[in-house]
Design a protein around this motif. Sequence first.
Motif, PDB file in Angstrom:
ATOM      1  N   GLY A   1       7.351  12.729   2.532  1.00 18.29           N
ATOM      2  CA  GLY A   1       7.255  13.326   3.768  1.00 18.29           C
ATOM      3  C   GLY A   1       6.465  14.757   3.710  1.00 18.29           C
ATOM      4  N   HIS A   2       6.377  15.462   2.629  1.00 16.32           N
ATOM      5  CA  HIS A   2       5.602  16.776   2.392  1.00 16.32           C
ATOM      6  C   HIS A   2       4.047  16.264   1.928  1.00 16.32           C
ATOM      7  CE1 HIS A   2       6.680  15.615  -1.468  1.00 16.32           C
ATOM      8  NE2 HIS A   2       5.932  16.662  -2.072  1.00 16.32           N
ATOM      9  N   HIS A   3       3.609  15.113   2.030  1.00 18.06           N
ATOM     10  CA  HIS A   3       2.184  14.847   1.548  1.00 18.06           C
ATOM     11  C   HIS A   3       1.659  14.171   2.701  1.00 18.06           C
ATOM     12  CE1 HIS A   3       3.594  14.445  -2.998  1.00 18.06           C
ATOM     13  NE2 HIS A   3       3.307  15.624  -2.804  1.00 18.06           N
ATOM     14  N   ASP A   4       0.283  14.135   2.722  1.00 17.70           N
ATOM     15  CA  ASP A   4      -0.540  13.800   3.673  1.00 17.70           C
ATOM     16  C   ASP A   4      -1.479  12.450   3.195  1.00 17.70           C
ATOM     17  OD1 ASP A   4       0.111  15.384   5.964  1.00 17.70           O
ATOM     18  OD2 ASP A   4      -1.159  16.832   4.968  1.00 17.70           O
ATOM     19  N   VAL A   5      -1.801  11.271   3.785  1.00 22.43           N
ATOM     20  CA  VAL A   5      -2.686  10.351   3.242  1.00 22.43           C
ATOM     21  C   VAL A   5      -3.947  10.670   3.160  1.00 22.43           C
ATOM     22  CG1 VAL A   5      -3.428   7.898   3.803  1.00 22.43           C
ATOM     23  CG2 VAL A   5      -1.081   8.488   4.179  1.00 22.43           C
ATOM     24  N   ASN A   6      -4.726  10.427   2.000  1.00 20.66           N
ATOM     25  CA  ASN A   6      -6.258  10.758   1.967  1.00 20.66           C
ATOM     26  C   ASN A   6      -6.750   9.555   2.173  1.00 20.66           C
ATOM     27  OD1 ASN A   6      -8.648  10.855   0.814  1.00 20.66           O
ATOM     28  ND2 ASN A   6      -8.068  12.583  -0.264  1.00 20.66           N
ATOM     29  N   GLU A   7      -7.300   9.353   3.420  1.00 21.10           N
ATOM     30  CA  GLU A   7      -8.139   8.300   4.302  1.00 21.10           C
ATOM     31  C   GLU A   7      -9.309   7.767   3.147  1.00 21.10           C
ATOM     32  OE1 GLU A   7      -8.478   8.054   8.217  1.00 21.10           O
ATOM     33  OE2 GLU A   7      -6.802   9.153   8.794  1.00 21.10           O
ATOM     34  N   ILE A   8     -10.131   8.637   2.677  1.00 20.99           N
ATOM     35  CA  ILE A   8     -11.387   8.148   1.714  1.00 20.99           C
ATOM     36  C   ILE A   8     -10.719   7.736   0.591  1.00 20.99           C
ATOM     37  CG2 ILE A   8     -12.945   9.048   0.356  1.00 20.99           C
ATOM     38  CD1 ILE A   8     -13.357  11.218   2.268  1.00 20.99           C
ATOM     39  N   LYS A   9      -9.768   7.998   0.067  1.00 19.33           N
ATOM     40  CA  LYS A   9      -9.216   7.391  -1.321  1.00 19.33           C
ATOM     41  C   LYS A   9      -8.358   6.065  -0.909  1.00 19.33           C
ATOM     42  CE  LYS A   9      -7.416  11.472  -3.960  1.00 19.33           C
ATOM     43  NZ  LYS A   9      -6.167  12.054  -4.314  1.00 19.33           N
ATOM     44  N   LEU A  10      -7.754   5.993   0.346  1.00 22.80           N
ATOM     45  CA  LEU A  10      -7.290   4.796   0.811  1.00 22.80           C
ATOM     46  C   LEU A  10      -8.439   3.617   1.116  1.00 22.80           C
ATOM     47  CD1 LEU A  10      -4.905   2.796   2.072  1.00 22.80           C
ATOM     48  CD2 LEU A  10      -5.157   4.092   4.227  1.00 22.80           C
ATOM     49  N   GLN A  11      -9.391   4.199   1.738  1.00 20.22           N
ATOM     50  CA  GLN A  11     -10.502   3.244   2.005  1.00 20.22           C
ATOM     51  C   GLN A  11     -11.069   2.671   0.806  1.00 20.22           C
ATOM     52  OE1 GLN A  11     -13.215   4.774   5.006  1.00 20.22           O
ATOM     53  NE2 GLN A  11     -14.157   2.828   5.051  1.00 20.22           N
ATOM     54  N   LYS A  12     -11.152   3.374  -0.383  1.00 22.71           N
ATOM     55  CA  LYS A  12     -11.860   2.953  -1.276  1.00 22.71           C
ATOM     56  C   LYS A  12     -10.853   2.284  -2.215  1.00 22.71           C
ATOM     57  CE  LYS A  12     -14.918   6.716  -2.506  1.00 22.71           C
ATOM     58  NZ  LYS A  12     -15.357   8.044  -3.268  1.00 22.71           N
ATOM     59  N   GLU A  13      -9.370   2.542  -2.236  1.00 18.84           N
ATOM     60  CA  GLU A  13      -8.575   1.602  -2.775  1.00 18.84           C
ATOM     61  C   GLU A  13      -8.324   0.172  -2.281  1.00 18.84           C
ATOM     62  OE1 GLU A  13      -5.545   0.217  -5.163  1.00 18.84           O
ATOM     63  OE2 GLU A  13      -6.740   1.922  -5.427  1.00 18.84           O
ATOM     64  N   LEU A  14      -8.753   0.041  -0.936  1.00 13.87           N
ATOM     65  CA  LEU A  14      -8.814  -1.175  -0.113  1.00 13.87           C
ATOM     66  C   LEU A  14     -10.166  -2.051  -0.156  1.00 13.87           C
ATOM     67  CD1 LEU A  14      -6.670  -0.275   3.087  1.00 13.87           C
ATOM     68  CD2 LEU A  14      -5.854  -1.421   1.135  1.00 13.87           C
ATOM     69  N   GLY A  15     -11.050  -1.054  -0.801  1.00 14.91           N
ATOM     70  CA  GLY A  15     -12.428  -1.707  -0.640  1.00 14.91           C
ATOM     71  C   GLY A  15     -12.806  -2.112   0.736  1.00 14.91           C
ATOM     72  N   ALA A  16     -12.382  -1.316   1.760  1.00 12.26           N
ATOM     73  CA  ALA A  16     -12.633  -1.704   3.310  1.00 12.26           C
ATOM     74  C   ALA A  16     -13.980  -1.017   3.469  1.00 12.26           C
ATOM     75  CB  ALA A  16     -11.498  -1.163   3.981  1.00 12.26           C
ATOM     76  N   ALA A  17     -14.698  -1.684   4.576  1.00 11.14           N
ATOM     77  CA  ALA A  17     -15.819  -0.909   5.248  1.00 11.14           C
ATOM     78  C   ALA A  17     -15.492  -0.297   6.280  1.00 11.14           C
ATOM     79  CB  ALA A  17     -16.638  -2.419   5.825  1.00 11.14           C
ATOM     80  N   THR A  18     -14.493  -0.458   7.027  1.00  9.32           N
ATOM     81  CA  THR A  18     -13.778   0.355   8.157  1.00  9.32           C
ATOM     82  C   THR A  18     -12.325   0.514   7.825  1.00  9.32           C
ATOM     83  OG1 THR A  18     -13.477  -1.558   9.431  1.00  9.32           O
ATOM     84  CG2 THR A  18     -15.646  -0.630   9.547  1.00  9.32           C
ATOM     85  N   LEU A  19     -12.067   1.722   8.466  1.00  6.61           N
ATOM     86  CA  LEU A  19     -10.597   2.299   8.197  1.00  6.61           C
ATOM     87  C   LEU A  19     -10.127   2.984   9.392  1.00  6.61           C
ATOM     88  CD1 LEU A  19      -7.828   1.847   6.418  1.00  6.61           C
ATOM     89  CD2 LEU A  19      -8.519   4.333   5.602  1.00  6.61           C
ATOM     90  N   ALA A  20      -8.982   2.839  10.013  1.00  6.76           N
ATOM     91  CA  ALA A  20      -8.537   3.560  10.956  1.00  6.76           C
ATOM     92  C   ALA A  20      -7.065   3.621  11.344  1.00  6.76           C
ATOM     93  CB  ALA A  20      -9.267   3.038  12.477  1.00  6.76           C
ATOM     94  N   LEU A  21      -6.708   4.703  11.625  1.00  6.55           N
ATOM     95  CA  LEU A  21      -5.099   4.859  12.064  1.00  6.55           C
ATOM     96  C   LEU A  21      -4.891   3.578  13.049  1.00  6.55           C
ATOM     97  CD1 LEU A  21      -2.886   6.501  10.830  1.00  6.55           C
ATOM     98  CD2 LEU A  21      -3.009   7.898  12.551  1.00  6.55           C
TER      99      LEU A  21
END
Length: 575
Positions: free
Chosen positions: A300-320
């Motif tokens: 709850g006290h943390h925020d998702v890092n979308e750059i790390k997430l996109q790299k972890e998924l190997g995704a070309a696009t990422l959006a909430l």
Amino acid sequence: MYYSKLLIPTLRDDPSDAETVSHKLMLRAGLIRKVASGVYSLLPLGRRVLSKVEKIVREEMEKAGAQEVLLPALQPAELWQETGRWDKYGRELMRLQDRHDRDFCLGPTHEEVITDLIRREVRSYKQLPLNLFQIQTKFRDEIRPRFGLMRGREFLMKDAYSFDADVRAAETSYRRMYAAYHTIFSRIGLHFRAVEADTGQIGGSSSHEFMVLAQTGEDAIVSCDRCEYAANVERAELREASTSSSAETRKAPPKMASVSTPGQKSVEEVCAFLKVSAHALVKTLLFVADDLPVAVLVAGHHDVNEIKLQKELGAATLALANRETVEAVTGGPSGFSGPVGLQDIDILADFSLKAQRECIIGANKQDTHFKHAVAGRDFQISRYADLRNAIAGDPCPRCPGKLVIDRGIEVGHVFMLGTKYSDTMDARFLDQHGKKQPFVMGCYGIGLSRIVAAAIEQNHDAHGIVWPRQIAPFDVEIIPMQEKKAPVMDAAIQLLSALEAKGLQVLFEDRKERAGVKFNDADLLGIPLQIVVSERNLEAGIVELKDRKSGEKQGFALDQVVDAIMRPGNGPISE
């Protein structure tokens, strides 16, 4: 140079549309004037400062072995289409057509243009290594231009590009430029930090940002309190949480139970309502990666890092995910999402949750949460990964120290590009065996106009700018009082001649203004040294020398003040 002959339109009050210190002071001190949103004219004092920044950068680039070129700001679409960036770069790319309906852009960067030049002109490994740099205007159609020269749509930048025959040689070029950047920012007089960074739109395998430390900085910088580790918050690595095997942790948590949380959606609201800390709650966020939904869990006290997430998924696009997608995937309303019952989607969890025994999660039902939820028992995790932003107090990934957070302004960025552009643009040379090989590239940028703003953010007080001596528009300002009295003006002009003969740049305050106006403007402009010549001081056999940074004032005989200024260790001029 005489003040009355210069265009220095100072302002008494802060402009209403200026937010940051540097924006306010650059307008008030007459360094810039706005033409359009994110577009500014540089007035004489501003141009003088920028020229000094350019001089330092140019000298150090040449010392590092780089050769200066000038590439076109207007770039044909065909080059950008070769690399795929014409479509991928986004709306920040300023596009236009010529009279023949051919597509062009105003360059935000020059990777395509420089790679095209080298593939046409360099044929052999014998011509390598090669490093070319330019000082050029860049254009980016910022969605929200702000903060004056800090984030504009048109700005001056130094960019350099290295070309090497192999990775080892490219790493040598990278280290050479990295060292040159340290020298540049030190010479300018900035307090800065080099941090590991994401490669962003430029691409490549690794990069470092050079950040000027300032409380008003847009970027968060993570660094260790014990070792030299430092990174942009988007890049900062986090260690996997250790698990405990104590008797307390081996005891099975209670059975998961639902709890009513009417109208409580945010972490703060749920925690206050249930009287727990944010550490006890796990947020479930839905993203769409390459058109597929994925659930991400963080504390709850943390925020998702979308750059790390996109790299972890190997995704070309990422959006909430939007509200409709959230409801379709979870079966419940947005704001109450949780991992229990999610079908046919990956559920990723941050490393920090691996050691968490139980948690509070959304129940995918209006006004409802689950307590005592346990991963592996009540819901399944596809995998754990480093998916969040670092916060102060996190353990350092390199040593037993703790991470601290500072604010910074990015003024430089170095990238190890590798063969990203040479492969896509078929830029190759013949090696010593006669075989074609792609150039291994590096890219090195410095925001010259941004440096001017960043220097002010770091060097100012309640009265105005306090320029580092190396980039101040003038070295000394002479302020004669009672300018109608011949002895005063004679002494002031004598000082002007003597200082200029020593190679110093001098602003001579010759306006017919009240003393208070002259002193206020002098402090606003921030020239390192002020010499006040008055009738009373001359009668006492002295002139007054003021250090703008410290505010210290000293009296010197008229025939000794120049030597005092030039003496090593005395004042900003000779430091």
